[in-house]
Design a protein around this motif. Structure first.
Motif, PDB file in Angstrom:
ATOM      1  N   TYR A 172       0.834  -1.217   0.000  1.00 20.66           N
ATOM      2  CA  TYR A 172       0.000   0.000   0.000  1.00 20.66           C
ATOM      3  C   TYR A 172       0.863   1.259   0.000  1.00 20.66           C
ATOM      4  O   TYR A 172       0.544   2.236  -0.682  1.00 20.66           O
ATOM      5  N   ASP A 175       2.317   1.649  -3.565  1.00 22.09           N
ATOM      6  CA  ASP A 175       1.386   2.138  -4.579  1.00 22.09           C
ATOM      7  C   ASP A 175      -0.006   2.219  -3.951  1.00 22.09           C
ATOM      8  O   ASP A 175      -0.703   1.204  -3.844  1.00 22.09           O
ATOM      9  N   ALA A 177      -2.688   3.135  -5.130  1.00 22.34           N
ATOM     10  CA  ALA A 177      -3.763   2.807  -6.059  1.00 22.34           C
ATOM     11  C   ALA A 177      -4.210   1.353  -5.943  1.00 22.34           C
ATOM     12  O   ALA A 177      -5.264   0.983  -6.487  1.00 22.34           O
ATOM     13  N   GLU A 179      -5.307  -0.056  -3.356  1.00 25.54           N
ATOM     14  CA  GLU A 179      -6.093  -0.192  -2.134  1.00 25.54           C
ATOM     15  C   GLU A 179      -7.279  -1.134  -2.262  1.00 25.54           C
ATOM     16  O   GLU A 179      -7.482  -1.978  -1.382  1.00 25.54           O
TER      17      GLU A 179
END
Length: 803
Positions: A172, A175, A177, A179
């Motif tokens: 996390y 990156d 994104a 999630e």
């Protein structure tokens, strides 16, 4: 030949082990291994022998803790990752994680090998590969890490699933994104049946998504039951998460009960019970007691009480952090009954090393600020040792003062004896803290005990140590201000010690006390006489004492003016009464508003002469602050008949000083936080990242209780795929279970043969019946065919066009 080769190989192995042991022993004896050339180190890394590769990697790891760079050996180290030696992979992973951020392109060479390791048959190697891949901080491989985590979440080994849980926060941060996919995997891991997998999932949740309490709802009760079996890090993260979760989900409920009743405060009683209102009504109806006969009792939610009861065994944990975390839950979520259970384990932490002992003392002080009574019986554990660091001694002195108002007489006497002993110590810091502790004890105790503390401090005034005298006088001054009328003789006693006291701060305190509480009788009191003695050596006094002497002279002169004005006013009123002058109400009002005439002051009076002499002394002093103060006092007293403003500024009653506990400034910090330990050295609000406790949710705004399940219901639950073999086993067990209920038992060979004979008899008996049934079936089929033919003829006739 085979035996000879085997013996030779064993001898070679023994020789290698002997050489390696000798090399390690010599290196341990010298303290450090002898450095080797770079070419030889590269040759060790490129070798095909496990012993040489291990030696090269060990030396490479040793170089990471020095200032020498290991970048030239990075590629050689990565080559060893593909060797079939499981013992070298941890060392290579350590080097790879350390050098990957600075050499991302070179680190990508190891990704293919790590991906192959994810399919290894050994769970430790799969777990190591997943941990290594998630720790490589290279954004280009974020999708590869995500795929590895998804694969690890579904792995059959719990060790690999645990590694996947710990890898989720790393992915996390790499990156954000990712999630949605990471949350899906986290939810699945939160519902895992293995406690150490669930503990790692809770750590990942606490690190990244602690504000999303909806993820915990379906697994709340399951995680609470698994908490005892989690590791220390999982328990610590779970308790921290629960501290915020419970305050957001369970409102604080209280109930008025009769004091000394049989009902336990907050012991898991359902707040929505049908009988609550009736019991409360009965408690209020019993007797004619007033408000003092009832008290507020905390009513705990059943789920909250489940958490507190499940946390009780953790008080015997070997980790001091877990014990403090449980105490914080009992303090901020539970009742005093639960908190009393944590007092003993907290005291046991005082036997730990000094670093843990200091942290434990800070947390004990924080608890004692709220509930000091349970610690009274452990007063002997707070006694000071001279070998302890100053920070520990300071915390113990504070604890003694906090429990002093609630201690019985014998413990209070022990505490005062301890403080009196250390107030005469040779350590200046310890003396200062002990004297201040005596003052706090006098402030919070009853009148006899406060008088005893005052006498103890007055005995220290005659000490030859100026530091002890100064600190004692500061505390005595604060105690006298609490009740000045009952300490008149104390001020006189202090004034007699002015000849022997040389400390500037101590002399200034005594002079202030004389001017504040011994000057109302300006002519007959001792304040003018003390002023007369002090002005003799005015030039030799310190600046602090000079300021107080000037202030004392102004107060003495102001009292003299007030007495003169009151005498003249009474004489004028007496004269008017003797003359019998009668005036109307308007004339009376005019006389009252008319300012009195300026009557000259007797310049030969000793107080006037003293005031003028002090003005001359301060006028030519080198301190500009003292000269400015004199100008202010001279302006206030310029008009002898108008002293209202001067009385308001100089003789106004002073507020009673309070001596707060040193930890009062850190009361807002939560237990177990770093800001609590170093609260005096950080800015307001604590360290960066410190989050205060959330407020209790209001009644009616909390989530409904049905959202907290056992892990099998919820919005974010992931369906688990059951293999076909497991489904067959379950079906067989269910079938056997129903058979057992109907008298089912295992069949023997005789049973099987008997069943075959019965089936043959049934077939022979039913052959005749089958012939009759077959004939009947044939006739029925023929009739059905005839009906169908008739129906088709009718349909064709209906479709035929009309003539």
């Amino acid at each position: 030949m085979e035996s000879i080769s085997r013996i030779s190989s064993l001898l070679e192995t023994a020789r290698d082990l002997t050489l390696e042991a000798a090399r390690d022993a010599s290196a341990a004896k010298k303290g450090t291994a002898r450095p080797i050339p770079a070419q030889k180190l590269k040759a060790l890394l490129d070798s095909r022998l496990e012993r040489d590769v291990l030696e090269g990697l060990r030396r490479l790891v040793a170089l990471t803790y020095t200032s020498q760079s290991i970048s030239p050996y990075f590629t050689h180290a990565l080559k060893t990752l593909s060797l079939p030696f499981p013992t070298v992979r941890k060392l290579v992973a350590h080097i790879l994680i350390q050098l990957a951020p600075s050499h991302p392109d070179t680190a990508l060479l190891a990704i293919n090998t790590l991906q192959k390791s994810l399919s290894d048959s050994a769970p430790p190697l799969r777990s190591l590969a997943l941990r290594t891949m998630s720790s490589i901080r290279v954004p280009a491989i974020s999708q590869i890490v995500l795929l590895a985590i998804k694969r690890g979440v579904q792995d059959m080994s719990p060790y690999v699933r645990r590694a996947a849980a710990l890898a989720i926060p790393k992915a996390y941060r790499l990156d954000p994104a990712l999630e949605p996919e990471l949350v899906e995997g986290l939810v699945r891991l939160l519902g895992d049946k293995q406690y150490f997998v669930a503990g790692a999932a809770v750590q990942a949740y606490a690190e990244c998504w602690a504000d999303r309490i909806d993820l915990l709802h379906p697994y709340y009760r399951k995680l609470v039951r698994q908490m005892v079996d989690m590791d220390e890090w999982g328990q610590l993260a779970f308790l921290k998460v629960m501290l915020g979760y419970c305050r957001r989900c369970f409102p604080r409920r209280t109930k008025r009960i009769r004091k000394g009743g049989a009902e336990k405060k907050g012991k898991g009683k359902d707040p929505d019970s049908f009988y609550d209102d009736e019991e409360t009504r009965e408690d209020q109806d019993e007797g004619d007691g007033g408000e003092g006969d009832f008290e507020e009792a905390i009513i705990l939610d059943p789920d909250l009480d489940l958490l507190l009861r499940a946390a009780q065994p953790l008080l015997h944990n070997r980790s001091s952090a877990v014990i403090i975390a449980v105490t914080s839950c009992f303090l901020y979520l539970g009742t005093p009954t639960y908190l009393e259970l944590a007092v003993g384990p907290l005291i046991a932490l005082l036997r730990s090393p000094q670093d843990i002992q200091l942290v434990a003392l800070h947390n004990i002080v924080q608890v004692c600020l709220i509930y000091p009574k349970p610690f009274v019986q452990y007063a002997s554990h707070f006694l000071i040792r001279l070998s302890e660091p100053p920070a520990i001694r300071r915390s113990k002195l504070e604890l003694l003062t906090l429990i002093f108002p609630h201690a019985p007489p014998h413990i209070a006497g022990l505490i005062l004896a301890e403080l009196a002993h250390f107030s005469a110590s040779q350590d200046p810091t310890l003396v200062q803290e002990a004297v201040r502790a005596i003052g706090r004890c006098a402030q919070t105790s009853d009148e006899p005990t406060s008088r005893r503390c005052l006498h103890l401090l007055l005995d220290r005034v005659s000490s030859p140590d100026p530091l002890v005298v100064a600190e004692s006088l500061q505390v005595v001054r604060q105690l006298i201000q609490r009740d000045p009328l009952s300490h008149t003789h104390t001020v006189v006693r202090l004034a007699k010690n002015l000849d022997s006291i040389t400390n500037p701060q101590a002399r200034a305190s005594i002079i202030w006390l004389v001017g504040e509480f011994a000057a109302p009788e300006a002519e007959d009191g001792m304040a003018p006489d003390v002023l007369r003695i002090l002005v003799r050596n005015f030039a030799d006094e310190s600046e602090q004492a000079k300021r107080q002497i000037v202030l004392l002279a102004a107060k003495v002169y102001l009292h003299y003016l007030n007495v003169q004005n009151a005498t003249q006013k009474s004489a004028r009123e007496t004269e008017e009464d003797l003359n019998g002058s009668q005036k109307d109400e308007a004339a009376d009002s005019d006389m009252e508003t008319r300012s009195p005439p300026n009557i000259p002051i007797d310049e030969s009076h000793p107080i006037v002469l003293l005031w003028q002499y002090v003005q001359l002394l301060a006028r030519y002093d080198t301190s500009y602050d003292l000269r400015d103060r004199l100008r202010v006092y001279k302006s206030l007293l310029a008009i002898p008949t108008s002293t209202d403003l001067a009385s308001l500024l100089l003789l106004a009653p002073k507020p009673v000083p309070q001596i707060p506990s040193p930890s009062e400034s850190r009361r807002g910090y939560a237990i177990g936080s770093a800001s609590l330990v170093v609260g005096d050295e950080v800015a307001a609000g604590g360290f960066r990242g410190y989050e205060p406790l959330p407020e209790w949710v209001r009644e009616g705004e909390q989530p409904i209780a049905t959202v907290r399940g056992e892990g099998g219901a919820g919005r974010y639950e992931v369906k688990k795929e059951v293999p076909a073999s497991e489904r067959l086993d379950r079906a067989l067990e269910e079938e056997r279970g129903t058979g057992r209920a109907n008298g089912w038992r295992e069949k023997t060979l005789d049973d099987w043969l008997a069943e075959d004979e019965e089936e043959e008899d049934e077939e022979s008996d039913g052959s005749e019946e089958t012939e009759e049934e077959s004939s009947e079936e044939e006739t029925e089929e023929e009739s059905e065919e005839d009906e169908e033919d008739e129906g088709t003829d009718d349909e064709s006739a209906a479709l035929r066009p009309s003539a």
